[in-house]
Design an enzyme around this catalytic site. Sequence first.
Site, mmCIF file in Angstrom:
data_model
loop_
_atom_site.group_PDB
_atom_site.id
_atom_site.type_symbol
_atom_site.label_atom_id
_atom_site.label_comp_id
_atom_site.label_asym_id
_atom_site.label_seq_id
_atom_site.Cartn_x
_atom_site.Cartn_y
_atom_site.Cartn_z
ATOM 1 N N GLU A 7 0.878 -1.209 0.121
ATOM 2 C CA GLU A 7 -0.014 -0.042 -0.004
ATOM 3 C C GLU A 7 0.917 1.375 0.012
ATOM 4 O O GLU A 7 0.346 2.347 -0.296
ATOM 5 C CB GLU A 7 -1.144 0.104 1.198
ATOM 6 N N ASP A 103 -3.217 -2.702 2.343
ATOM 7 C CA ASP A 103 -3.452 -2.728 3.539
ATOM 8 C C ASP A 103 -4.986 -3.596 3.871
ATOM 9 O O ASP A 103 -5.950 -3.783 2.897
ATOM 10 C CB ASP A 103 -4.242 -1.212 3.996
ATOM 11 N N TYR A 305 -2.709 -4.219 13.494
ATOM 12 C CA TYR A 305 -3.398 -3.435 12.402
ATOM 13 C C TYR A 305 -4.468 -2.601 13.129
ATOM 14 O O TYR A 305 -5.250 -3.074 14.116
ATOM 15 C CB TYR A 305 -4.264 -4.372 11.467
#
Length: 653
Positions: A7, A103, A305
């Site tokens: 990403e 992501d 995350y």
Amino acid sequence: MKVCIAEKPSVAKDIAEIIGAKQRKDGYYEGGGYQVTWTFGHLCTLKEPNDYLEKWKYWNLRDLPMIPSRFGIKLINDEGVKKQFHVIKRLVQNCEEVINCGDAGQEGELIQRWVLHKAQCKVPVKRLWISSLTEEAILEGFNKLKDANDFNRLYAAGSSRAIGDWLLGMNATRLFTLKYGSGKGVLSIGRVQTPTLAMIVNRQKEIEAFVPEDYWEVKTVYRETEFSSNLGKLKQQEKADEAVASIKELPFEIVSFEVKEGKESSPRLFDLTALQVECNKKFGFSADDTLKMIQNLYEKKLVTYPRVDTTYLSDDIYPKIPGIMKGLTHLSALTAPLLEKPIKKTKQIFDNKKVTDHHAIIPTGVAPGGITPDEQKVYMTVAKRFIAAFYPDCIVSNTTVLGQVGEIEFKATGKQILSQGWRVVYEGEKADEKDEKDKIMPTFEEGESGPHEPVIIQRQTSPPKPYTEATLLRAMETAGRQIDDEELREMLKDNGIGRPSTRANIIETLFRRKYIERKRKTIFATETGVQVIETISNDLLKSPELTGDWEKKLRLIEKGEYDSEIFKKELVDMVVDLTNEILFPEQFKMQKAIREMGDVDCPKCKEGKIIKGRKAYGCSAYKSGCNFRVPFEQDGKEIGQEELEKMIADKVW
């Protein structure tokens, strides 16, 4: 050759280093049978109105609503974007397999899918799905690559969200600006932005309209303890005076003294919204600041995350907990007692049913370094919450004392902490407001009595509190409802406004458009913001509950429990109705009436439906010559649908 697409450049560099692609090229890394390239945020976006039709380039009411027959994407008009995209396209078209390393969330999936679609990817695609960027997590992820089709529902939800935002934003913004703007500038309308602004404006109006009222409370002090009477808030001082006069010379008697031992569970682990709320309360950080800092900590491999909406961990994380604890060497004084015995496993922490794509935000166990002082505050907030979750409950003694003087009952409560449990983790930090109100009670005996000092306390009713970013985030999470209970709030998350990852951006957008402003920690609507909400006559656009319902459907799409095409059709119908309601109000009312009474066929022409007109029920096919009519009233009462159907069945027309 396998092509990995990350990403952003920093993540691509980490992945390349770990999988052996160490040769730097122009726009990618290569080595070990891999080429590792990257996006940087959105390289593609949905096409603009004028990309579909030339006339949509110009703002004109007669061209509304704008509904493309098929939505398309295009590259963002930026030289850097175009250059990087052509690198990706060349690599994708000359490889044997693509690994989507974007992501691991809805937005990340959308970014990557659009790029691969635009690059005309024809080779198989795998998905790297990881919850942290540590070497261990990346290697484990590459060993367990998933099929890209496993995430088709996630992409469908992201695509539906983007199309829904386009349909409503593009059409409603032009509609209200052209109809009501009067040259004052663009009235920006959004599916999430507008109900969020409406909540702020409505709260502000409640505050402005609030008229304080005096009230009086009767209390008394016995043995240096304040007791509150059961008379509540008295609206007349005379009644308070009478109450005090009636008990002043009488002794205070203890009716009951009850001490119950209770447990206070540790706070839940953080999801993104809870972390943003906590950092706003403790440090005054904006939601956007907290998001940027926790994202930086994630990319520095210090936390998992962050763009998550669950406060639970999955069962497979449990064996890793001791290792994470051991890695928190800077907090060893707190982790050491936990590591002396097996780590507890409870449903409050571990629940597979409450975890979908990612678990709650926790530290990875990597020692922190190279972070800013503010990032350190966010990191420590996450780390301490993680440690506290595994500590024992806090044991408290809850005391309730009931007393009586004459006919009036009194009550006092207090709390004493018997065993700190998880509160040890926060020793030395400022106590919560709720805790500060708790007081340790002396011991009383049932039946004891003695002199007391009754007092009258005069107070005023308080207006509603203006939103802070913390309370606004909570209101967005629960679609405007005031929910303090953590479990109930967890249940309502599916109906929240926006997603955890987008709420900060929505708030920042309102600041940027100058619809809201900060005054210290509180948020207020500007005059422009108030005017925007007052201009919007359609309640649907301003309703947090209805917007929350759309969010629920998007989550159901993600779970495979709702059809994305049905969702898009509902949004198209809404935009068409909105346009007709504003531009053709009379015809819209008639169409709405047709829908409301649409299940009653005209008994005369058999073609039209019975609708409500100005003076009578009539046939919708009146333009074709059908003159069927039924009066509104019968025997002085308005006819409802049941009566109408009976009249038609009995041929009373």
